[in-house]
Write an enzyme that holds these catalytic residues in place. Sequence first.
Site, PDB file in Angstrom:
ATOM      1  N   ASN A 128      -4.249   8.391  -2.199  1.00  0.00           N
ATOM      2  CA  ASN A 128      -4.284   7.298  -2.914  1.00  0.00           C
ATOM      3  C   ASN A 128      -3.533   7.193  -4.177  1.00  0.00           C
ATOM      4  O   ASN A 128      -2.984   6.277  -4.494  1.00  0.00           O
ATOM      5  CB  ASN A 128      -5.954   6.861  -3.417  1.00  0.00           C
ATOM      6  CG  ASN A 128      -6.776   6.621  -2.084  1.00  0.00           C
ATOM      7  OD1 ASN A 128      -6.101   6.433  -0.799  1.00  0.00           O
ATOM      8  ND2 ASN A 128      -7.853   6.642  -2.167  1.00  0.00           N
ATOM      9  N   HIS A 162       2.650  -0.437   9.470  1.00  0.00           N
ATOM     10  CA  HIS A 162       3.706  -0.011   8.504  1.00  0.00           C
ATOM     11  C   HIS A 162       5.040  -0.935   8.877  1.00  0.00           C
ATOM     12  O   HIS A 162       6.144  -0.704   8.266  1.00  0.00           O
ATOM     13  CB  HIS A 162       4.153   1.412   8.776  1.00  0.00           C
ATOM     14  CG  HIS A 162       3.280   2.242   7.879  1.00  0.00           C
ATOM     15  ND1 HIS A 162       3.187   3.662   8.227  1.00  0.00           N
ATOM     16  CD2 HIS A 162       2.195   2.010   7.270  1.00  0.00           C
ATOM     17  CE1 HIS A 162       2.257   4.406   7.575  1.00  0.00           C
ATOM     18  NE2 HIS A 162       1.688   3.439   7.013  1.00  0.00           N
ATOM     19  N   ARG A 166      -3.474  -2.182   3.285  1.00  0.00           N
ATOM     20  CA  ARG A 166      -3.701  -0.886   3.369  1.00  0.00           C
ATOM     21  C   ARG A 166      -5.155  -0.208   3.016  1.00  0.00           C
ATOM     22  O   ARG A 166      -5.690   0.661   3.442  1.00  0.00           O
ATOM     23  CB  ARG A 166      -2.777   0.252   2.701  1.00  0.00           C
ATOM     24  CG  ARG A 166      -1.122  -0.270   2.562  1.00  0.00           C
ATOM     25  CD  ARG A 166      -0.183   0.647   3.585  1.00  0.00           C
ATOM     26  NE  ARG A 166       0.829   0.501   3.389  1.00  0.00           N
ATOM     27  CZ  ARG A 166       1.613  -0.212   4.392  1.00  0.00           C
ATOM     28  NH1 ARG A 166       0.883  -1.346   5.186  1.00  0.00           N
ATOM     29  NH2 ARG A 166       2.892  -0.844   4.003  1.00  0.00           N
ATOM     30  N   HIS A 207      -7.743   2.770   3.946  1.00  0.00           N
ATOM     31  CA  HIS A 207      -8.405   3.809   3.050  1.00  0.00           C
ATOM     32  C   HIS A 207      -9.813   3.579   2.877  1.00  0.00           C
ATOM     33  O   HIS A 207     -10.434   4.621   2.382  1.00  0.00           O
ATOM     34  CB  HIS A 207      -7.613   3.805   1.803  1.00  0.00           C
ATOM     35  CG  HIS A 207      -6.334   4.385   2.003  1.00  0.00           C
ATOM     36  ND1 HIS A 207      -5.589   5.265   1.497  1.00  0.00           N
ATOM     37  CD2 HIS A 207      -4.889   3.600   2.701  1.00  0.00           C
ATOM     38  CE1 HIS A 207      -4.270   5.605   1.740  1.00  0.00           C
ATOM     39  NE2 HIS A 207      -3.924   4.476   2.533  1.00  0.00           N
TER      40      HIS A 207
END
Length: 327
Positions: free
Chosen positions: A90, A189, A58, A62
Amino acid sequence: MAMISLFLIFLLHAVTVVTADLRPGFYRSTCPDAESIVRAVMKRALIREPRSVASVMRFQFHDCFVNGCDASMLLDDTPTMLGEKLALSNINSLRSYEVIDEVKEELEKTCPGVVSCADIIIMAARDAVALTGGPDWEVRLGRLDSLNASQEDSNNIMPSPRANASALIDLFKRFNLSIKDLVALSGSHSIGQARCFSIMFRLYNQSGSGKPDPTIEPCFRQKLNKLCPLNVDQNITGDLDATPRLFDNQYFKDLVAGRGFLNSDQTLFTFPYTRGYVQLYSTDQSLFFKDFVNGMLKLGELQSGRPGEVRKNCRVVNGQSDDLMLE
């Protein structure tokens, strides 16, 4: 929403796709074992805690969406800078920073000052996918690490679990990422977990109705109600799909069946512009893998063009740790 949209339009001028300095085999002469070192550490992390590699994957999302792929999200707060680790998307969500620390430590022993933290994120994300049964691919490397971070920028750009497909399409479009890229990359995901915090509104107050999200399949909703009752510790986690340790197309099969964990996932099936890709990937895993790799490569090319460096410690800019010790 209007304010966020204006911010994103401004951000588009600051983050562009720059590929000239990124290439496969960037460290072939300066640190030939770089990629094998990253993969070895990721293998150890997978054995220690399977969820950790999904968490590390991930990081590419981000990091790259916020002022380009420059490892800004890894910087700790300082007396003069609020970093991105405590940004809304976050805090209590991103984890396993210590895996990147371990990778960096190993690389610094072998070829000090050579491999950037930004490139480590890209390599580690690829390895997280490959080590859990997903596709493997050749990454383009040569990024520099940022000299600062911005909690405000992260707050303004990163979507929430409440986001719907329309908002996500708008976000991706501003970074020259297509609807196909959005759906394929949402397949990240396929592995990992998310917190009850992210779905409480779906279970008990969707759109302020005081009722659950009607798109959740009833048996699956009962399962989620048991996992996340109203009085639950909202940091309890649930699986993002039915095979959370295996990178496959089960995520899309779950969306078709109404078993998406996050609102931002399930709306990909209920929204007409994204529904077709969800259905396609649910039946064609090879195509999903191909489009996912292409999306990750495109995402990895987002750059700000700002000055940078190769950090010795991914948590601080060079020289800063010494300065803080002197204070």
